[in-house]
Design a protein around this motif. Structure first.
Motif, short mmCIF file in Angstrom:
data_model
loop_
_atom_site.label_atom_id
_atom_site.label_comp_id
_atom_site.label_asym_id
_atom_site.label_seq_id
_atom_site.Cartn_x
_atom_site.Cartn_y
_atom_site.Cartn_z
N UNK A 172 -7.69 -8.58 -2.47
CA UNK A 172 -7.07 -7.80 -1.41
C UNK A 172 -5.60 -8.09 -1.20
N UNK A 173 -5.13 -9.24 -1.70
CA UNK A 173 -3.71 -9.55 -1.53
C UNK A 173 -2.89 -9.15 -2.75
N UNK A 174 -3.51 -8.51 -3.72
CA UNK A 174 -2.82 -8.12 -4.95
C UNK A 174 -2.30 -6.69 -4.83
N UNK A 175 -1.12 -6.45 -5.36
CA UNK A 175 -0.57 -5.10 -5.39
C UNK A 175 -1.24 -4.21 -6.43
N UNK A 176 -2.22 -4.76 -7.16
CA UNK A 176 -3.07 -3.91 -8.00
C UNK A 176 -3.87 -2.94 -7.14
N UNK A 177 -4.03 -3.28 -5.88
CA UNK A 177 -4.73 -2.44 -4.91
C UNK A 177 -3.74 -2.11 -3.78
N UNK A 178 -3.94 -1.00 -3.06
CA UNK A 178 -2.95 -0.59 -2.06
C UNK A 178 -3.07 -1.29 -0.72
N UNK A 179 -4.12 -2.09 -0.51
CA UNK A 179 -4.48 -2.51 0.83
C UNK A 179 -3.43 -3.41 1.48
N UNK A 180 -3.00 -4.46 0.79
CA UNK A 180 -2.04 -5.39 1.40
C UNK A 180 -0.69 -4.70 1.64
N UNK A 181 -0.35 -3.75 0.79
CA UNK A 181 0.89 -3.00 0.98
C UNK A 181 0.81 -2.16 2.25
N UNK A 182 -0.30 -1.44 2.43
CA UNK A 182 -0.47 -0.66 3.66
C UNK A 182 -0.50 -1.57 4.88
N UNK A 183 -1.18 -2.70 4.75
CA UNK A 183 -1.30 -3.61 5.88
C UNK A 183 0.07 -4.12 6.31
N UNK A 184 0.88 -4.54 5.34
CA UNK A 184 2.23 -5.01 5.66
C UNK A 184 3.08 -3.90 6.25
N UNK A 185 2.98 -2.70 5.67
CA UNK A 185 3.77 -1.59 6.19
C UNK A 185 3.42 -1.26 7.64
N UNK A 186 2.13 -1.28 7.95
CA UNK A 186 1.71 -0.91 9.29
C UNK A 186 2.15 -1.91 10.35
N UNK A 187 2.47 -3.14 9.94
CA UNK A 187 3.03 -4.07 10.91
C UNK A 187 4.36 -3.55 11.44
#
Length: 395
Positions: free
Chosen positions: A353-368
Motif C-alpha cells: 500500500x505504500x508503493x507507487x506501483x499502486x495509486x493508494x498512497x498517492x491519493x492518500x497523500x494528496x487528500x491531506x
C-alpha cells in the motif's frame, strides 16, 4: 406488477448510481476518463515521484480541447455544460490524481470564474477564450504566508498612484502560479478587499515554485511575490468589494472538490478490491476473510453515499438552489470520508500500500492537502454549525 428486469450487481457501482445519470452526463464522463486513461495514467506515478508536471502547457491545451476548462461557464469559448457534468469531470480527473483536478479547478472555478463573474467585458474578452482553450493558464492569489482561514486579515495591499494601482505583498500555496499567464490577486484597498487581473509578465511580479512537497507533487505550487506591481486602473474588478468576491470563487472550487474527492476514493477502493481478490494468504484470497470484507463494504458504503451527496448537490446547483452551507457539508464529508477510504485501502494492500506501483498512497497523500485547501475541516464545521444553530463560533 412491475416486470422490469433488475440489472446485475456491479461492484464498481454498488448502489446503481449510474441509473440516475443522463446519457449526456455519461458521455462527458467517458470522454474525460478516456483522456485521463490515455494521456495521464501511464505517467502519473512517475510525475508524482519526481515532483513534476512535465509538458504542462500541452496537457492544458488538451484539456482545453476537450472542453473541461471553465466548462460550466457560458460564452467566451466556454463549453456551457451543467454543474453535474462538471462534477463528473472532476471525479474522473481526481481518480487519476488530485493535482490534475487542481489544475482544472484553479483554471476554471477560481481564475476563470472570477473574471467571468466579476471582470469587465475587456477582461472577459481578453482572457476567457484563451483560458478555455488552454492557451493561457491562470492562478488565484488569496492565501498568504500568515493568512489562511481568515482572508480578511490579508496584508497584500493595493494603493492608488495617480490613475494606476500599485500592489505589494505575497501570496502562498498558489496552484499554477509559476506557469500562469494571468493571476487574479485579491488585495486590501481603502475601499476594502478588491480583485485585480494581473498579467504575470508585469514588472515586479514573480512566482517562485514551492519545492519539497510530499502531497500534490504532480502539481505546480508557488508563492506569488508582488513588489510594487503597477497596474492600470482598469485592472481592478469594478463592482465587487469585500470578501464576497473571493468567497464566491471558493464556493465554485469547493463544489468541484465534493465530486473530485470521490474520484480518489473510487480509485483506492478499486485498487483494494482487485488486490484483495488476487492476494492469497492462508490458502485463499484475502477478500474471502471477514475482516477484509468488512473494510471493503465500509469503503463501498461511504463511497456510494459520497457520490449520492455530490449528485444531489449537483442537481441543486443546476436548479439554482444550492446554498454555500450545503457545499460546505459536501466538502467536509466527502474529503474526510475519501481520506478514510484511502487509509483503509492502504491496510488492505499491506506493505504494498505504500508503493507507487499502486495509486493508494498517492491519493492518500494528496487528500491531506485537499482536506486543508478551499476551507479547512474546522472552517467548514463552523459554517455548518452556524447554519444549524444560528450562532457564529469563528472567534
Amino acid at each position: 406488477m412491475n416486470n422490469r428486469k433488475i440489472s446485475a450487481f456491479d461492484p464498481q457501482d454498488p448502489a446503481g448510481i449510474d441509473e440516475l445519470l443522463t446519457p449526456e452526463e455519461k458521455a462527458v464522463r467517458a470522454s474525460v476518463r478516456q483522456l485521463c486513461d490515455e494521456r495521464i495514467e501511464p505517467h502519473i506515478a512517475e510525475w508524482f515521484e519526481h515532483g513534476s508536471l512535465p509538458d504542462v502547457r500541452n496537457l492544458t491545451k488538451e484539456l482545453g480541447a476537450l472542453g473541461v476548462l471553465g466548462m460550466h461557464l457560458e460564452g467566451y469559448g466556454c463549453a456551457g455544460m451543467s454543474a453535474t457534468e462538471y462534477g463528473l469531470a472532476c471525479l474522473e480527473l481526481e481518480a487519476t490524481d488530485s493535482g490534475i483536478r487542481s489544475l482544472v479547478s484553479v483554471q476554471g472555478s477560481l481564475a476563470m470564474f472570477a473574471i467571468w463573474q466579476w471582470g469587465t467585458e475587456q477582461h472577459k474578452e481578453e482572457w476567457l477564450p484563451r483560458m478555455a482553450a488552454g492557451e493561457a493558464i491562470g492562478c488565484f492569489g488569496l492565501t498568504e504566508p500568515d493568512v489562511g482561514s481568515d482572508p480578511g486579515s490579508m496584508r497584500t495591499r493595493a494603493r492608488r498612484d495617480g490613475g494606476d494601482w500599485i500592489l505589494d505583498g505575497r501570496k502562498m500555496w498558489i496552484t499554477n502560479g509559476s506557469i500562469a499567464d494571468v493571476a487574479v490577486v485579491w488585495a486590501q484597498t481603502d475601499d476594502g478587499v478588491r480583485g485585480f487581473v494581473v498579467p504575470t509578465n508585469t514588472a515586479g511580479f514573480s512566482a517562485p515554485e514551492i519545492k519539497h512537497k510530499l502531497s500534490l507533487r504532480a502539481s505546480v505550487t508557488s508563492e506569488l511575490v508582488l513588489d510594487s506591481v503597477r497596474l492600470p486602473a482598469e485592472a481592478a474588478f469594478p463592482d465587487v468589494r469585500g470578501l464576497k468576491g473571493p468567497l464566491s470563487c471558493l464556493n465554485e472550487a469547493r463544489y468541484g472538490i465534493v465530486w473530485g474527492a470521490m474520484g480518489a476514493a473510487r480509485s483506492s477502493l478499486q485498487a483494494a478490491l482487485s488486490y484483495a481478490n488476487d492476494r492469497v494468504q492462508f490458502g485463499r484470497p484475502v477478500a474471502g476473510f471477514q475482516l477484509t470484507q468488512q473494510k471493503l463494504v465500509d469503503m463501498a458504503l461511504e463511497y456510494s453515499k459520497g457520490v449520492l451527496l455530490a449528485l444531489h448537490l449537483g442537481r441543486r446547483k443546476d436548479a439554482g438552489t444550492l446554498r454555500p452551507e450545503q457545499v460546505s457539508m459536501g466538502k467536509l464529508n466527502n474529503v474526510r470520508e475519501a481520506l478514510e477510504i484511502c487509509r483503509t485501502a492502504r491496510t488492505v494492500l499491506g506493505a504494498n500500500g505504500i508503493s507507487l506501483e499502486y495509486p493508494v498512497i498517492r491519493h492518500m497523500n494528496n487528500l491531506e492537502s485537499v482536506l486543508t485547501y478551499e476551507g479547512t475541516v474546522e472552517m467548514h464545521t463552523l459554517v455548518v454549525g452556524q447554519a444549524l444553530t444560528g450562532l457564529a463560533a469563528f472567534r
